[in-house]
Design a protein around this motif. Structure first.
Motif, PDB file in Angstrom:
ATOM      1  N   PRO A 105       8.474   7.232  14.633  1.00 22.94           N
ATOM      2  CA  PRO A 105       8.112   7.525  13.239  1.00 22.94           C
ATOM      3  C   PRO A 105       9.358   7.601  12.352  1.00 22.94           C
ATOM      4  CG  PRO A 105       6.980   9.029  14.722  1.00 22.94           C
ATOM      5  CD  PRO A 105       7.975   8.253  15.554  1.00 22.94           C
ATOM      6  N   GLY A 106      10.450   8.116  12.910  1.00 16.32           N
ATOM      7  CA  GLY A 106      11.717   8.197  12.179  1.00 16.32           C
ATOM      8  C   GLY A 106      12.235   6.815  11.842  1.00 16.32           C
ATOM      9  N   VAL A 107      12.175   5.902  12.817  1.00 14.55           N
ATOM     10  CA  VAL A 107      12.612   4.528  12.598  1.00 14.55           C
ATOM     11  C   VAL A 107      11.767   3.895  11.493  1.00 14.55           C
ATOM     12  CG1 VAL A 107      12.790   2.208  13.613  1.00 14.55           C
ATOM     13  CG2 VAL A 107      13.490   4.202  14.954  1.00 14.55           C
ATOM     14  N   LYS A 108      10.475   4.123  11.556  1.00 14.93           N
ATOM     15  CA  LYS A 108       9.563   3.561  10.551  1.00 14.93           C
ATOM     16  C   LYS A 108       9.926   4.057   9.150  1.00 14.93           C
ATOM     17  CE  LYS A 108       4.738   2.753   9.491  1.00 14.93           C
ATOM     18  NZ  LYS A 108       3.354   2.894   9.923  1.00 14.93           N
ATOM     19  N   ARG A 109      10.265   5.350   9.048  1.00 16.06           N
ATOM     20  CA  ARG A 109      10.641   5.910   7.745  1.00 16.06           C
ATOM     21  C   ARG A 109      11.971   5.369   7.237  1.00 16.06           C
ATOM     22  NH1 ARG A 109       8.409  10.566   9.720  1.00 16.06           N
ATOM     23  NH2 ARG A 109      10.417  11.293  10.494  1.00 16.06           N
ATOM     24  N   LEU A 110      12.914   5.134   8.151  1.00 11.73           N
ATOM     25  CA  LEU A 110      14.251   4.669   7.767  1.00 11.73           C
ATOM     26  C   LEU A 110      14.252   3.222   7.277  1.00 11.73           C
ATOM     27  CD1 LEU A 110      16.233   6.148  10.784  1.00 11.73           C
ATOM     28  CD2 LEU A 110      16.531   6.818   8.392  1.00 11.73           C
ATOM     29  N   MET A 111      13.289   2.438   7.769  1.00 15.04           N
ATOM     30  CA  MET A 111      13.266   1.011   7.463  1.00 15.04           C
ATOM     31  C   MET A 111      12.144   0.694   6.473  1.00 15.04           C
ATOM     32  SD  MET A 111      15.826   0.069   9.352  1.00 15.04           S
ATOM     33  CE  MET A 111      15.784  -1.698   9.682  1.00 15.04           C
ATOM     34  N   ASP A 112      12.137  -0.532   5.925  1.00 15.95           N
ATOM     35  CA  ASP A 112      11.107  -0.921   4.951  1.00 15.95           C
ATOM     36  C   ASP A 112       9.877  -1.514   5.625  1.00 15.95           C
ATOM     37  OD1 ASP A 112      12.739  -0.169   2.768  1.00 15.95           O
ATOM     38  OD2 ASP A 112      13.810  -2.069   2.913  1.00 15.95           O
ATOM     39  N   GLU A 113      10.097  -2.210   6.730  1.00 19.76           N
ATOM     40  CA  GLU A 113       8.981  -2.794   7.480  1.00 19.76           C
ATOM     41  C   GLU A 113       9.141  -2.413   8.933  1.00 19.76           C
ATOM     42  OE1 GLU A 113       9.001  -7.022   6.786  1.00 19.76           O
ATOM     43  OE2 GLU A 113       8.972  -6.732   4.607  1.00 19.76           O
ATOM     44  N   PHE A 114       8.004  -2.185   9.597  1.00 20.39           N
ATOM     45  CA  PHE A 114       8.048  -1.742  10.989  1.00 20.39           C
ATOM     46  C   PHE A 114       6.829  -2.288  11.704  1.00 20.39           C
ATOM     47  CE2 PHE A 114       6.936   1.209  14.381  1.00 20.39           C
ATOM     48  CZ  PHE A 114       8.164   1.440  14.999  1.00 20.39           C
ATOM     49  N   ASP A 115       7.065  -2.910  12.838  1.00 22.51           N
ATOM     50  CA  ASP A 115       5.965  -3.486  13.601  1.00 22.51           C
ATOM     51  C   ASP A 115       6.209  -3.235  15.085  1.00 22.51           C
ATOM     52  OD1 ASP A 115       3.579  -5.196  13.844  1.00 22.51           O
ATOM     53  OD2 ASP A 115       4.974  -6.563  14.845  1.00 22.51           O
ATOM     54  N   ILE A 116       5.196  -2.741  15.761  1.00 20.14           N
ATOM     55  CA  ILE A 116       5.347  -2.454  17.186  1.00 20.14           C
ATOM     56  C   ILE A 116       4.238  -3.140  17.967  1.00 20.14           C
ATOM     57  CG2 ILE A 116       4.089  -0.258  16.895  1.00 20.14           C
ATOM     58  CD1 ILE A 116       5.830   0.846  19.204  1.00 20.14           C
TER      59      ILE A 116
END
Length: 133
Positions: A105-116
């Motif tokens: 969730p931290g990575v998702k907040r730090l970046m603009d786009e997030f896909d897993i």
């Protein structure tokens, strides 16, 4: 022109190497120090997850362009045990390692786009992009 550079994650020193690569590429693209810190923190988290949970994998850094936008994409891949419940690992505070649980969730907040994308028993692919403002 596509630029992609990868660091194999096998030991803790590789986490440092991946962070360094990400910082260098972010600097080249013109990201300010705050965004450079966000990017390296995200890389650190993803690389550490590979090291802790999958044993090995790789983190690739890619320069991406969309129209007149430039950005940096982090691609973290492994062939580890995969994630059983993606929704659960995306909850704030969820931790399996006893860490802070800032994790994905931290990575998702730090970046603009997030896909897993994760398949239990096959591995995990995570892509996270930060665009230049």
């Amino acid at each position: 022109m596509e630029f992609q550079s990868c660091v194999k994650i096998i030991n803790e020193w590789d986490i440092v190497a991946a962070r360094q690569l990400g910082r260098n590429v972010a600097k080249e693209l013109g990201f300010g120090s705050v965004d450079q810190a966000r990017i390296t923190t995200a890389i650190s988290e993803l690389a550490r997850n590979i090291y802790l949970y999958a044993g090995q994998g790789k983190v690739c850094i890619e320069k991406v362009y969309e129209g007149n936008k430039a950005g940096l994409k982090i691609i973290a891949t492994d062939e580890g045990p995969g994630i059983q419940d993606i929704r659960k690992v995306m909850e704030d505070g969820y931790t399996t390692s006893g860490g802070l649980g800032a994790g994905l969730p931290g990575v998702k907040r730090l970046m603009d786009e997030f896909d897993i994308d994760s398949v239990p028993g096959k591995g995990t692919d995570i892509k996270a992009t930060k665009w230049l403002r």
